[in-house]
Design an enzyme around this catalytic site. Structure first.
Site: not given
Ligand SMILES: NC(=O)c1ccc[n+]([C@@H]2O[C@H](COP(=O)([O-])OP(=O)(O)OC[C@H]3O[C@@H](n4cnc5c(N)ncnc54)[C@H](O)[C@@H]3O)[C@@H](O)[C@H]2O)c1
Length: 254
Positions: A153, A160
């Site tokens: 990560y 984070k």
């Molecule tokens: N998937 C996992 O395992 C997980 C676990 C814990 C937390 N998260 C967090 O959840 C959140 C959403 O991620 P996800 O897993 O649903 O994936 P996802 O890829 O569906 O969503 C990530 C989003 O970030 C947006 N993004 C990236 N760069 C950007 C920018 N410059 N301006 C505006 N938007 C931007 C993308 O367009 C996308 O919609 C993130 O913060 C991620 O770190 C994910």
């Protein structure tokens, strides 16, 4: 009556229907909210995905690295709703060189991108929405437990950790305006963001076994439920908090 009846919620971060944000937007509508979405880059894709929601939702362009997008956000959201009761930050990005075991060699430029998009934007988004939150409300962000160093990560983990701290400072500074700021720390979920992490399989392989409650890598609903609960009036005295929705892994030494 749903728990978000009458509330107006801005949801960022919908990319596909596997996005955590898609699940949040869907559940928020089912609980009675009016939802406005923002999308980044592939707007026609986001608009297509938005059509799969129970109710049509407008999609506004927001690149959190674009000052003009942030400066005009309140006016653009204001064309659809008179105010906001909640904002969901579901945004994360780090260049490939910043993850996957390259921690000691990542350049500052790449780290800076990860921090601007994944950490600083939590503050930028909240501040951009303040003109619409005169009556208070809730800001919720998506976190991945940053209390330890994980495999692969890397700088996203540092981002984070910064997000967790940023959330506490925002909670401090926005409390006077009756705005609560909280994070949901989700376990690993198979989204586009997760697929972009080199070596993400390491999480996928171990998490379901480590979690006391088990863990479904493709079910974003538990994380969405926590987000919706935090957006609702059912956490009126909670701010600066991190709610873990990870099957219990954070609590187990293993
Ligand atoms: N998937 C996992 O395992 C997980 C676990 C814990 C937390 N998260 C967090 O959840 C959140 C959403 O991620 P996800 O897993 O649903 O994936 P996802 O890829 O569906 O969503 C990530 C989003 O970030 C947006 N993004 C990236 N760069 C950007 C920018 N410059 N301006 C505006 N938007 C931007 C993308 O367009 C996308 O919609 C993130 O913060 C991620 O770190 C994910």
């Amino acid at each position: 009556m749903g728990i978000l009846e009458g509330k107006r919620i801005l949801v960022t971060g919908v990319l596909t229907d596997a996005s955590i944000a898609f699940s949040v937007a869907k559940l928020a509508q089912q609980e009675g909210a009016t939802v406005v979405l923002t999308g980044f880059g592939r707007l026609s894709l986001v608009e297509r995905i938005a059509k799969r929601l129970p109710e049509p939702a407008p999609v506004l362009e927001l690149d959190v690295q674009n000052t003009d997008h942030l400066d005009t956000l309140a006016d653009r959201v204001g064309e659809h709703v008179e105010g906001l009761d909640g904002v969901v930050h579901s945004i994360g990005f780090a260049p490939q060189t910043a993850m996957g075991g390259n921690f000691l060699n990542t350049s500052w430029d790449d780290v800076a991108t990860a921090l601007q998009v994944s950490t600083y934007s939590f503050k930028s988004l909240a501040v951009a929405c303040l003109p619409l939150m005169k009556e208070g409300g809730a800001v919720v962000g998506l976190d991945f437990d940053a209390s330890k160093a994980w495999p692969v990560y890397d700088w996203m983990g540092v981002a984070k950790a910064g997000l967790e701290s940023c959330s506490r400072y925002l909670a401090r500074d926005l409390g006077k305006q009756n705005i609560r700021v909280n994070l949901v720390a989700a376990g690993p979920l198979r989204t586009m963001a997760a697929k972009s992490i080199p070596g993400f399989k390491e999480f996928e392989d171990s998490w379901p076994d480590k979690a006391p409650l088990g863990w479904d890598l493709s079910d974003t609903l538990p994380a969405a439920k926590a987000c919706v609960a935090l957006l609702s009036d059912w956490f009126p005295a909670t701010t600066g908090e991190i709610v873990h929705v990870d099957g219990g892994v954070h609590a187990i030494g293993a």
